[in-house]
Structure formats: structure tokens, C-alpha cells
Design a protein around this motif. Structure first.
Motif, short mmCIF file in Angstrom:
data_model
loop_
_atom_site.label_atom_id
_atom_site.label_comp_id
_atom_site.label_asym_id
_atom_site.label_seq_id
_atom_site.Cartn_x
_atom_site.Cartn_y
_atom_site.Cartn_z
N ALA A 140 -1.77 -12.35 -0.38
CA ALA A 140 -1.70 -11.15 -0.89
C ALA A 140 -2.19 -11.04 -2.29
O ALA A 140 -2.75 -10.23 -2.98
CB ALA A 140 -0.31 -10.31 -0.58
N ARG A 170 -4.04 -13.08 -3.98
CA ARG A 170 -5.48 -13.40 -4.27
C ARG A 170 -6.29 -12.40 -3.31
O ARG A 170 -7.58 -12.58 -3.40
CB ARG A 170 -5.75 -14.63 -3.80
CG ARG A 170 -5.35 -15.91 -4.34
CD ARG A 170 -4.99 -17.31 -3.86
NE ARG A 170 -4.38 -17.99 -4.57
CZ ARG A 170 -3.36 -18.44 -4.83
NH1 ARG A 170 -2.30 -17.61 -4.33
NH2 ARG A 170 -2.55 -19.30 -5.52
N ARG A 171 -5.72 -11.03 -2.71
CA ARG A 171 -6.49 -10.09 -2.25
C ARG A 171 -7.30 -10.55 -1.08
O ARG A 171 -8.25 -10.19 -0.77
CB ARG A 171 -7.46 -9.48 -3.26
CG ARG A 171 -6.75 -8.85 -4.35
CD ARG A 171 -5.53 -7.86 -4.40
NE ARG A 171 -5.07 -7.28 -5.48
CZ ARG A 171 -3.88 -7.52 -6.24
NH1 ARG A 171 -3.39 -8.55 -5.63
NH2 ARG A 171 -3.64 -6.97 -7.38
N LYS A 172 -6.36 -11.40 -0.50
CA LYS A 172 -7.44 -12.02 0.79
C LYS A 172 -6.46 -11.93 2.02
O LYS A 172 -6.24 -12.61 3.11
CB LYS A 172 -7.77 -13.53 0.63
CG LYS A 172 -8.61 -13.72 -0.46
CD LYS A 172 -9.22 -15.20 -0.82
CE LYS A 172 -10.03 -15.50 -1.75
NZ LYS A 172 -10.18 -16.90 -1.96
N ASN A 207 0.90 -1.28 0.05
CA ASN A 207 -0.07 0.10 -0.10
C ASN A 207 0.67 1.06 0.25
O ASN A 207 0.31 2.29 0.02
CB ASN A 207 -0.99 -0.15 1.30
CG ASN A 207 -1.82 -1.07 1.28
OD1 ASN A 207 -2.26 -1.57 0.21
ND2 ASN A 207 -2.70 -1.09 2.27
N PRO A 267 -6.75 -0.90 -3.51
CA PRO A 267 -7.05 -1.45 -4.93
C PRO A 267 -5.99 -1.45 -5.95
O PRO A 267 -6.03 -2.50 -6.80
CB PRO A 267 -8.24 -0.46 -5.48
CG PRO A 267 -8.58 0.33 -4.28
CD PRO A 267 -7.49 0.26 -3.16
N ASN A 268 -4.82 -0.99 -5.83
CA ASN A 268 -3.95 -1.17 -6.69
C ASN A 268 -2.51 -1.14 -6.05
O ASN A 268 -1.80 -0.36 -6.08
CB ASN A 268 -3.74 0.33 -7.63
CG ASN A 268 -4.95 0.52 -8.45
OD1 ASN A 268 -5.26 -0.58 -9.21
ND2 ASN A 268 -5.81 1.54 -8.20
N PRO A 269 -2.18 -2.26 -5.56
CA PRO A 269 -0.98 -2.16 -4.74
C PRO A 269 0.28 -2.51 -5.48
O PRO A 269 0.02 -2.58 -6.85
CB PRO A 269 -1.52 -3.71 -3.99
CG PRO A 269 -2.24 -4.47 -4.94
CD PRO A 269 -3.24 -3.35 -5.42
N LYS A 277 -5.81 -3.40 5.54
CA LYS A 277 -6.45 -3.69 4.29
C LYS A 277 -5.72 -3.48 3.14
O LYS A 277 -4.81 -2.51 3.16
CB LYS A 277 -7.99 -2.99 4.29
CG LYS A 277 -8.83 -3.50 5.39
CD LYS A 277 -10.40 -2.83 4.72
CE LYS A 277 -11.17 -3.41 5.72
NZ LYS A 277 -12.62 -3.46 5.07
N LEU A 278 -5.66 -4.24 2.00
CA LEU A 278 -5.11 -3.93 1.03
C LEU A 278 -5.61 -3.18 0.01
O LEU A 278 -7.11 -3.13 -0.08
CB LEU A 278 -5.08 -5.23 0.00
CG LEU A 278 -3.89 -5.51 -0.96
CD1 LEU A 278 -2.42 -5.37 -0.22
CD2 LEU A 278 -3.71 -6.98 -1.64
N ARG A 300 -3.76 -12.84 -13.26
CA ARG A 300 -3.92 -11.32 -12.77
C ARG A 300 -3.25 -10.47 -13.48
O ARG A 300 -3.33 -9.22 -13.14
CB ARG A 300 -3.96 -11.30 -11.32
CG ARG A 300 -4.89 -12.11 -10.47
CD ARG A 300 -4.54 -12.11 -8.84
NE ARG A 300 -5.31 -12.58 -8.37
CZ ARG A 300 -6.47 -12.21 -7.60
NH1 ARG A 300 -6.68 -10.98 -7.82
NH2 ARG A 300 -7.40 -13.06 -6.99
N ASP A 352 -6.47 -8.86 4.27
CA ASP A 352 -6.76 -8.20 5.27
C ASP A 352 -6.93 -8.70 6.77
O ASP A 352 -7.20 -10.00 6.85
CB ASP A 352 -8.23 -7.56 4.97
CG ASP A 352 -8.26 -6.98 3.61
OD1 ASP A 352 -7.05 -6.80 3.04
OD2 ASP A 352 -9.27 -6.37 3.12
#
Length: 540
Positions: free
Chosen positions: A135, A137-139, A104, A153-155, A150-151, A200, A141
Motif C-alpha cells: 500500500a 508503494r502504491r502496488k 479509499n 490517488p489520495n489515500p 484499486k488504491l 513519500r 491493487d
């Protein structure tokens, strides 16, 4: 679950089972059986090369590969998705909070580090793999002490640094031999995440540390080809950036890029490990004695030559030349001191971008703004490949130039002792990077301080007061700074400080310094993980 591979310790069962699946273990087994004999041969070649250097053999560009350096037509692979613009890269360990904060941070990429910024407890190595999987898989948090992580939207784009070829993973054996730490870290990350990353829109990207010869790069390339074939992924999907952080590698930059050319995304100035290697590899050369660590800046002869050659080499082959890490971190509660520290960061990043670097490293999210502003001002496109640095002419003598202004001071000796004690103690306690005196210290900076102390004792150097730096001098200093170290890093345990002090006192008395403190101290971590004694090296 898989015949031939054994796990000699255990972390949380569910966590371990999620990562050490039957499929992942079979992949690790295949990697070890295919490549470990070559790895062992290359490590033996390192020892043979060091013996030649100790006997007076010169460091030079390899004559057998002159044709590779002379041929202008070959280039490396084009930048992979997400690696076109790397102007600021943040680095750090693999713990969950760090992974979220780094992704982030606003930096373009995040190099997550299983090596110099991590203490390789088995728990940390396995949980690090879980964190990276989540990370991607955006899971990832989670909540801690009432605070939500929280991750965004555009890491940042993820790049993984596995451990170097020299490091074993003693908690896992294949055919009764420890698996390579490199293959363990790479294998688990690749097996679990390579396909997901491509889905992705990115790919499996890596930073490769500590190489000393182009044949070691060839081994990595062979591993990449094997791994991609194993899971049915098109060849050349992987990208790897090589850290040029050893003196022998500085003479083989072209060759390293050539070996990895279809998987290459450039080279990085691993400045702190490079200084460590410069001292260690020239351990038999009395003329290579360096002054206080703070005086060995990027402007001194051998460091400047190394940077200029790296930029020229990368841009000639159309890949990124990434700059190094400023050790300074933000200082809270002292505005004046913080401004001085951040001024050093600005000067460092300005030097890099005007030299032609395509990006730089930071260790703290708050430094992203400084580094980004400077690169945004001076690097208008996504990179600077067009800056060919055809003016650069670097000879072997330039890379070996030890004319470094500065002195060995009593304060410098004391600082080195404190750094070794604090870092080694923290590492034994499971922490691979620590803030100390407003600097971020990791394994590389601890290694510089260790081998400098050995060098000064071995060659009978004197500090600025005229006192000879003997083993007894360092012993007394070691005992006297323990209370200060304990105060600076309150989390350190007495037992770890005792081990670190004993280790330092032994190191300065050796004929030659050990290759790596992380290898030396690994048996303590293995013992703490309750690995059976037959799989541990003898404790120091």
C-alpha cells in the motif's frame, strides 16, 4: 538465516521470505536482546500493582511525577506531515481488501490494526505486513471474484497499531524465548517501510495500545530512539498516538505524553478497552459492579471524567485528543433500524466534537460521511488545540465514579454470553472483528462481556427478574445460545464454539478473571500453526 532467532512455522514461502529477510531478522534480534528484559520487568510490575489494588491500595495520580503535571511549559512535538488534521480516522484489520477500502474511504487517516481487530494467525501477521508494504508503494491493487480493488490517488494517511506489550509472538523465538508481539509488529513494519514513508512525505506513525504505566511509554520511546538510530533516520521522525484504554493509564496521561513528547501525536479514548480495564482492575471492589454493557455510555460519571481529562491534557500539551469508536454499523434492508443506528452515531460524534476532540474513529467506510459532516460543521480548523478546557477539574474520585444508571437484565446477560461465544469462536477461526446484531465486535468488546459475566457471578448479582446470576445460570445460558450464535455467524466452526464455551465456563469460576482472552487463546492459534509444543503455553 540469523543465529539466535528461530521461526517455528511457515506461511507461503515467497511471502514469508519477502518479509522475514535476513536484515529484518537481525533487526528483530537486536530489538529483543535490547528491550525484552525491560518489557518482562514491566509486565511483572503490572502484576504487583494489581496485587496492591486487590489489597485495597487506592488508584491515584502518581505523587513522584507531580512536578511533570504542574509544569506548564513543556509541550509535545508539532504534528508530523499528514497528521495536522485527523478529524475522521477509520480503523480495521490488515487484510488486503480492508486496507484498500479503508485507505479509499475518504477518512483522513487509517489505523490498521494488528491487535484488537486481528486474529494473530502467523499467516495474517505476515500477509498484513506485505499488504502495508504494498500500500505504501502504491502496488496493492488486485482482483477478486471479478472485482477490481484499486488504491485512490489520495489515500488516507497510514497509522499502524502493533500488538500490546503483554502479547508474545510464539511462532518466533530469540535465544529460546518468544519475541514480543509488539516488537515483532513494529520491527517488521519499521524496517521495511520507514525510509519509504519519509521519501513519500510522511513518516512511520503508530498507535500504541494497552499501556498501564508511564514507564511502558518510556520503553516505547527508547525503542523508537534505537530503531531510528539503527537505520540512520533522524530522531523524532516517528510519531505515536497512545490509546488510553486502561484505568491506571488514565491517572498518568501527562506522564505518558511527557515520556513520548518528542515522538508524540496525542492520545485516544480507547473507550471499550477502558471499560474492560475499569472492571478488571477493580475486580476486588464490590462497589464497582456495572449494569448491562449498553448502559455504560460515554455520559456516565467515570467515562465523562476520563474524556474531559484526556482533552484537557492533550490540548495543554498541544497534541491531538482523538475520540472513540461508535459500535454501530450500517444496517442493510431495514431503513428504520438503520436510521436509528446512524442517529446514535451522529449523537456520539456531536458529543465528541463539542467536547473538544480533534477527531474521531469509525469502523465502516459508509460512516465517514456522517462523521465528516459533523466535524466539518463544528471544527473549522484542522484541530481544536485552542479549546483548553480550563474549566475541567477531574479528581481521582471522578475517574472511579461507579454511579451508572441501569440494570443487569436477563437480556443483557444473554447478550454478553452470545458476544463472548461468537467473538472467541471467530477469533479462533482467524477473524478478529465480526458484525453481530448490527454492532462491530472486536477483542475489546468481547473482553467487556467476559469480565462482566465473571463480575456478576463472583459477586452474586441478580438480573432484573430476580434470578441470581450463578455459574450454573451462565452454563445453561451458554448451552442454550449456541444455536443462535451459529445462526448469527454461520462461518463459525463447531470445534471453536466448543472451545469458546468451555473457556467461558472456566472463566466465570476463577478467583480472578484472566488478564486477556487473546493471551489465553493464543496457544490454539500456535497449535494450528504447527508450532512445537515446547513453545506453546499449555492449552486451556
Amino acid at each position: 538465516m540469523v543465529t539466535g532467532i528461530e521461526i517455528h512455522t511457515r506461511v507461503a514461502q515467497k511471502t514469508q521470505e519477502e518479509i522475514l529477510t535476513e536484515g529484518a531478522l537481525r533487526f528483530l534480534l537486536a530489538l529483543h536482546r535490547t528491550f525484552d528484559a525491560t518489557r518482562q520487568g514491566l509486565l511483572a510490575a503490572r502484576e504487583a500493582a494489581q496485587a496492591r489494588f486487590d489489597s485495597g491500595a487506592p488508584f491515584d495520580f502518581p505523587p513522584e511525577t507531580a512536578h511533570i503535571r504542574a509544569e506548564p511549559s513543556w509541550h509535545c512535538a508539532p504534528p508530523a506531515p499528514g497528521l495536522e488534521d485527523r478529524r475522521v480516522e477509520i480503523t480495521g484489520p490488515t487484510d488486503r481488501k480492508m486496507v484498500i477500502n479503508a485507505l479509499n474511504s475518504g477518512a483522513k487517516t487509517f489505523m490498521t490494526d494488528f491487535e484488537d481487530a486481528s486474529s494473530p494467525t502467523f499467516k495474517a501477521m505476515i500477509e498484513g505486513q506485505v499488504n502495508l508494504r504494498d500500500a505504501i508503494r502504491r502496488k496493492i491493487d488486485f482482483e477478486s471474484n471479478g472485482k477490481q480493488y484499486k488504491l485512490s490517488p489520495n489515500p488516507a494517511v497510514l497509522i499502524v497499531r502493533p500488538r500490546g506489550w503483554h502479547l508474545d509472538e510464539p511462532r518466533v523465538t530469540v535465544d529460546k524465548a518468544p519475541i514480543s508481539g509488539s516488537l515483532f509488529d513494529f520491527g517488521l513494519f519499521f524496517y521495511h517501510n520507514a525510509d519509504e514513508l519519509v521519501k513519500r512525505g510522511f513518516g512511520p506513525y503508530f498507535y500504541l495500545p494497552k499501556m498501564e504505566h508511564y514507564l511502558e511509554a518510556r520503553l516505547w520511546n527508547d525503542v523508537f530512539l534505537f530503531a531510528q538510530s539503527y537505520i540512520g533516520m533522524p530522531h523524532n521522525t516517528i510519531r505515536a498516538t497512545v490509546l488510553i484504554e486502561t484505568l491506571p493509564a488514565a491517572f498518568q496521561m501527562e506522564e505518558i505524553l511527557f515520556e513520548l513528547r518528542n515522538h508524540s501525536s496525542g492520545l485516544n479514548c480507547g473507550r471499550w478497552d477502558y471499560i474492560f480495564s475499569f472492571i478488571k482492575k477493580r475486580r476486588a471492589d464490590r462497589t464497582a459492579i456495572l449494569p448491562d454493557r449498553k448502559d455504560v455510555t460515554m455520559e456516565v460519571g467515570f467515562m465523562d471524567a476520563y474524556v474531559r481529562l484526556l482533552i484537557q491534557t492533550c490540548h495543554r500539551r498541544k497534541v491531538a485528543a482523538i475520540g472513540g469508536m461508535s459500535a454501530q454499523i450500517p444496517i442493510k434492508g431495514d431503513e428504520k433500524a438503520n436510521e436509528i443506528a446512524m442517529g446514535k452515531v451522529r449523537a456520539d460524534k456531536l458529543r465528541e466534537v463539542t467536547n473538544g476532540h480533534d477527531g474521531t474513529w469509525i469502523a465502516h467506510p459508509l460512516i465517514n460521511k456522517i462523521a465528516s459532516e459533523i466535524f466539518d460543521q463544528y471544527m473549522l480548523g484542522p484541530n481544536q488545540y485552542h479549546i483548553r478546557r480550563e474549566d475541567v477539574r477531574v479528581a481521582a474520585t471522578d475517574l472511579l465514579n461507579t454511579k451508572v444508571p441501569g440494570k443487569i437484565t436477563a437480556d443483557g446477560v444473554r447478550s454478553n454470553v452470545s458476544t463472548v461465544l461468537a467473538y472467541a469462536s471467530a477469533w479462533l477461526g482467524g477473524n478478529g472483528c465480526i458484525p453481530l446484531n448490527h454492532l462491530m465486535e472486536d477483542a475489546a468488546t468481547a473482553e467487556i462481556t467476559r469480565v462482566q459475566l465473571w463480575q456478576w457471578v463472583h459477586y452474586g448479582a441478580r438480573d432484573d427478574t430476580g434470578e441470581a446470576i450463578t455459574a450454573d445460570y451462565v452454563d445453561k445460558l451458554t448451552d442454550s445460545v449456541v444455536p443462535d450464535v451459529r445462526k448469527a455467524v454461520p462461518a463459525l466452526k463447531d470445534e471453536h464454539l466448543h472451545i469458546a464455551a468451555k473457556y467461558l465456563k472456566e472463566q466465570i469460576r476463577r478467583q480472578w478473571p484472566s488478564e486477556f482472552l487473546t493471551s489465553d487463546l493464543m496457544p490454539y492459534l500456535a497449535a494450528a500453526d504447527e508450532v512445537p509444543a515446547k513453545w506453546q503455553r499449555s492449552l486451556l
